[in-house]
Enzyme design. Structure first.
Site, PDB file in Angstrom:
ATOM      1  N   SER A   1      -2.489  -7.833   3.075  1.00  0.00           N
ATOM      2  CA  SER A   1      -2.908  -7.660   4.480  1.00  0.00           C
ATOM      3  C   SER A   1      -3.379  -8.995   5.049  1.00  0.00           C
ATOM      4  O   SER A   1      -3.177  -9.282   6.229  1.00  0.00           O
ATOM      5  CB  SER A   1      -4.041  -6.635   4.575  1.00  0.00           C
TER       6      SER A   1
ATOM      7  N   LYS B   1     -17.986  -7.035   7.289  1.00  0.00           N
ATOM      8  CA  LYS B   1     -16.599  -7.478   7.436  1.00  0.00           C
ATOM      9  C   LYS B   1     -16.171  -7.462   8.890  1.00  0.00           C
ATOM     10  O   LYS B   1     -16.540  -6.552   9.635  1.00  0.00           O
ATOM     11  CB  LYS B   1     -15.679  -6.547   6.625  1.00  0.00           C
TER      12      LYS B   1
ATOM     13  N   ARG C   1      -1.816  -6.326  -8.353  1.00  0.00           N
ATOM     14  CA  ARG C   1      -0.731  -7.281  -8.094  1.00  0.00           C
ATOM     15  C   ARG C   1      -0.737  -8.419  -9.103  1.00  0.00           C
ATOM     16  O   ARG C   1       0.289  -8.822  -9.607  1.00  0.00           O
ATOM     17  CB  ARG C   1      -0.881  -7.887  -6.694  1.00  0.00           C
TER      18      ARG C   1
ATOM     19  N   HIS D   1       0.845  -1.211   0.000  1.00  0.00           N
ATOM     20  CA  HIS D   1       0.000   0.000   0.000  1.00  0.00           C
ATOM     21  C   HIS D   1       0.877   1.257   0.000  1.00  0.00           C
ATOM     22  O   HIS D   1       0.621   2.204  -0.744  1.00  0.00           O
ATOM     23  CB  HIS D   1      -0.879   0.053   1.257  1.00  0.00           C
TER      24      HIS D   1
END
Ligand code: ADP
Length: 151
Positions: free
Chosen positions: A128, A41, A90, A17
């Site tokens: 993460s 979440k 990514r 990040h």
């Protein structure tokens, strides 16, 4: 003023990040790192901790702001006058996921463009999710997170 929102959970902020934000700094006048809230979440770190890690990491950078928001990212962009959404890519899986979101966002608000930066190859393995797994088993996360992430 060219304002970009970099939205995400940042649970926690990683070197991946950080790299995206620092590389995007020459492109924008201001980058707002937006910590999104999704009631479905479950987060590892509280919003306060996640915000603290980001503030700590970018304390020296005047163009970087941190904010928490809930609801649609495009609505938040409109609220603060941001015309860009910044995201990192990514893998090809990221691309497929991000493409759909970017196109949906564009359909909802044609004034907001999504800008993608491809991950630094040295950081593209960092996520993460894996950092949280390492934490769960008391492993060392320092190679993967900025020094400002003090756990
Ligand atoms: P979300 O909860 O929306 O997946 P994340 O906090 O996981 O948010 O990620 C926010 C953004 O950062 C996404 O665009 C993601 O692709 C990007 N990102 C995450 N890790 C990396 C990395 N290692 N390199 C480049 N971009 C990354």
């Amino acid at each position: 003023m060219n304002i970009a929102v970099f939205p995400g959970s940042f649970d926690p902020l990683t070197k991946g990040h950080e790299s995206i934000v620092r590389r995007a700094l020459p492109i924008f006048d201001e980058i707002v790192i937006g910590i999104g809230y999704n009631s479905n979440k479950h987060y590892f770190f509280s919003q306060e901790r996640r915000e603290y890690f980001i503030k700590n990491t970018f304390a020296d950078e005047k163009k970087v702001k941190v904010a928490r928001y809930s609801g649609l990212t495009v609505n938040y962009c409109k609220e603060i006058g941001a015309r860009y959404i910044l995201r990192g890519l990514r893998t090809s899986a990221d691309y497929e996921f991000e493409r759909a979101i970017a196109q949906m966002n564009k359909a909802m608000n044609p004034d907001v463009e999504t800008v993608f930066l491809v991950s630094d190859p040295a950081l593209s393995h960092i996520s993460s999710t894996i950092v949280r797994d390492i934490l769960l088993y008391q492993g060392d996360i320092t190679p993967f997170v900025p020094a400002g992430v003090t756990v």
